[in-house]
Design a protein around this motif. Structure first.
Motif, PDB file in Angstrom:
ATOM      1  N   ALA A 144      51.701 -62.966 -63.306  1.00  0.00           N
ATOM      2  CA  ALA A 144      51.858 -62.401 -61.904  1.00  0.00           C
ATOM      3  C   ALA A 144      52.170 -60.606 -62.821  1.00  0.00           C
ATOM      4  N   TYR A 224      51.754 -66.219 -58.226  1.00  0.00           N
ATOM      5  CA  TYR A 224      51.512 -65.933 -59.269  1.00  0.00           C
ATOM      6  C   TYR A 224      49.858 -67.057 -59.708  1.00  0.00           C
ATOM      7  N   ARG A 225      49.332 -66.981 -61.047  1.00  0.00           N
ATOM      8  CA  ARG A 225      48.425 -66.299 -60.789  1.00  0.00           C
ATOM      9  C   ARG A 225      48.265 -68.465 -62.438  1.00  0.00           C
ATOM     10  N   LYS A 226      47.508 -69.349 -62.191  1.00  0.00           N
ATOM     11  CA  LYS A 226      48.101 -69.555 -63.762  1.00  0.00           C
ATOM     12  C   LYS A 226      46.622 -69.140 -64.778  1.00  0.00           C
ATOM     13  N   ASP A 227      45.750 -68.480 -64.588  1.00  0.00           N
ATOM     14  CA  ASP A 227      45.123 -67.609 -65.173  1.00  0.00           C
ATOM     15  C   ASP A 227      45.143 -66.426 -65.514  1.00  0.00           C
ATOM     16  N   ARG A 230      42.514 -63.399 -64.602  1.00  0.00           N
ATOM     17  CA  ARG A 230      42.040 -63.396 -63.020  1.00  0.00           C
ATOM     18  C   ARG A 230      43.601 -62.457 -62.321  1.00  0.00           C
ATOM     19  N   ALA A 231      44.677 -62.668 -63.250  1.00  0.00           N
ATOM     20  CA  ALA A 231      46.170 -61.809 -62.714  1.00  0.00           C
ATOM     21  C   ALA A 231      46.068 -60.616 -62.975  1.00  0.00           C
ATOM     22  N   ASP A 234      43.570 -58.889 -60.370  1.00  0.00           N
ATOM     23  CA  ASP A 234      44.218 -59.032 -58.627  1.00  0.00           C
ATOM     24  C   ASP A 234      44.640 -57.208 -58.749  1.00  0.00           C
TER      25      ASP A 234
END
Length: 463
Positions: A144, A224-227, A230-231, A234
């Motif tokens: 993130a 927090y993103r697992k990917d 995608r973070a 964002d």
């Protein structure tokens, strides 16, 4: 209909149109090397065609400098005849834009060659390539970004300098460093309320807002993103919506790294960890009191590569004004635990949430390139079992890393280091590396030949 190489599906567009009959148009946004969104506004009836066949856009979009001028040295302008390539939607980024009138949507794009292969001067592809390389190892980067920024008045002060925005609630002015003041945040409550509503509409996990360490400076955190791809999406989407909502409230959202010389600049810290195929955090220590070797090696790789990577983390002339001792911006490739004076911080907290906070980047950096470079540094550290050296404790501004490694002293030094860096060329890919460094050198020359007000102030009547 052509199969989308990005993985986007027509059904996403049709479902979006069905759920949002009010939307009349859609911003289609391609991110360039500087992190600037470039593209078009298409009408509602054109959206399905974008998902069916992509959209032709000139390759030169990815070869522009900060002011939108062609940089011929990228090889993306006349060397390619300024031809069109095909941009495709990024799955999951088709969203409504809160508060627009008439109502509009937005979708992020990524560029591909006409044969469907990734266009390798697209910064998102640089990050995707690093993510795929980790997947081949059975590792999956999660993370993130933090977003620091200033809210400024639209008008300059009597000496032509920018000034903090008045509270949008009641017009109250404050020139104080209202760090962590909750009452100060109340004055911006209508704006932040709209920011949160816009973020919710775009499925952006915006969380805590903080009054930061300068007048008019704020921070928004992201969940927090697992990917990590995608973070990065964002962060780009959040910057766009903050700028839009600020403008609607009559103030300017500023993402310069150092807009006010007397105060701290704005960072874009990246929190990153690694998960295995079962979702376990591989940075977690197996034995209490002993750091995980993968964590230490990752810190070592990042420390070893900071110097040659600083152009990615500090890409503009203004970026370098942020690096001042005791300013909360790092000045040496140090690491430490629960210590904000270092470049690489291991935050306090549960060992299951163990992660690295990478602190060098300014908010003016491109998150795709930042994350790609950080992942490449981690990979180098793991592969070569890099030693990060001793932990920095206490005041990191008074310490030097044991190896004697130093960050570049200025923007031009960073450009030269990046141009000759084999590591950075591999991290970004040859085409993205050439594009990025060519753009930065062109921007440096633009700044270097500009006669500024400072020149007149220093020399007009003195030499």
């Amino acid at each position: 209909m052509t199969a989308s190489p990005s993985g986007s599906l027509l059904s996403e567009a049709l479902e979006f149109l069905d759920q949002h009959p009010e939307i009349e148009a859609v911003d289609i946004v391609l991110t360039d090397a500087n992190g600037i969104g470039r593209g078009k506004i298409i009408r509602r009836h054109e959206l399905a065609g974008l998902y069916e066949n992509g959209r032709h856009l000139p390759i030169s979009i990815l070869g522009l400098d900060i002011v939108g001028e062609d940089v011929h040295e990228t090889g993306l302008i006349w060397d390619a005849g300024d031809g069109d390539l095909r941009a495709w939607p990024i799955p999951g980024t088709l969203v409504p834009l809160y508060g627009t009138n008439p109502p509009r949507g937005q979708v992020l794009l990524s560029m591909y060659d006409l044969d469907g292969n990734p266009m390798t001067s697209d910064p998102r592809h640089a990050l995707k390539r690093q993510v795929e390389a980790f997947a081949a190892r059975g590792l999956y980067p999660a993370g993130a970004f933090e977003l620091e920024f200033f809210l400024l008045a639209n008008e300059r002060d009597s000496e032509g300098r920018v000034q903090p925005a008045r509270a949008v609630l009641d017009g109250r002015a404050s020139g104080k460093t209202e760090v962590y003041s909750v009452d100060h945040l109340h004055g911006m409550e209508p704006l932040f309320s709209d920011i949160y509503k816009a973020a919710e509409a775009q499925r952006i996990p915006a969380e805590t807002v903080i009054s930061e360490y300068a007048p008019g400076q704020y921070e928004l955190t992201l969940n927090y993103r697992k990917d990590i791809l995608r973070a990065a999406d964002d962060l780009l989407m959040l910057k766009r919506l903050v700028r839009m909502q600020a403008r609607r409230h009559g103030v300017t959202a500023c993402f310069m790294a150092k807009p006010i010389e007397a105060y701290a600049g704005s960072g874009m810290h990246l929190h990153v960890s690694m998960q295995d195929g079962d979702g376990n955090n591989v940075f977690t220590e197996a034995t209490d009191g002993e750091w995980n070797p993968l964590l230490l090696n990752s810190l070592g790789g990042l420390a070893e590569t900071i110097a040659e990577s600083m152009l990615v983390f500090a890409p503009h002339a203004n970026s370098w004004r942020r690096f001042v001792s005791q300013s909360y911006a790092p000045v040496a490739p140090t690491w430490g635990v629960n210590n904000r004076s270092v470049a690489l911080r291991v935050p306090a907290g549960s060992k299951n949430a163990r992660r690295i906070e990478h602190r060098p980047s300014g908010v003016d950096a491109n998150p795709y390139l930042v994350a790609a470079t950080v992942l490449a540094g981690i990979a180098k550290g793991i592969d070569e079992k890099c030693d990060p050296g001793p932990e920095t404790t206490g005041n990191g501004y008074e310490c030097e890393r044991a190896s004697g490694a130093e960050m570049p002293a200025d923007w031009f030094s960073a450009i030269k280091a990046a141009e000759t860096s084999t590591f950075l060329r591999d991290a970004l890919g040859e085409d993205m590396h050439r594009t990025f460094t060519a753009i930065k050198r062109a921007e440096y020359l633009r700044v270097a030949r500009t006669v500024s007000e400072l020149d007149y102030h220093l020399y007009l009547h003195e030499v």
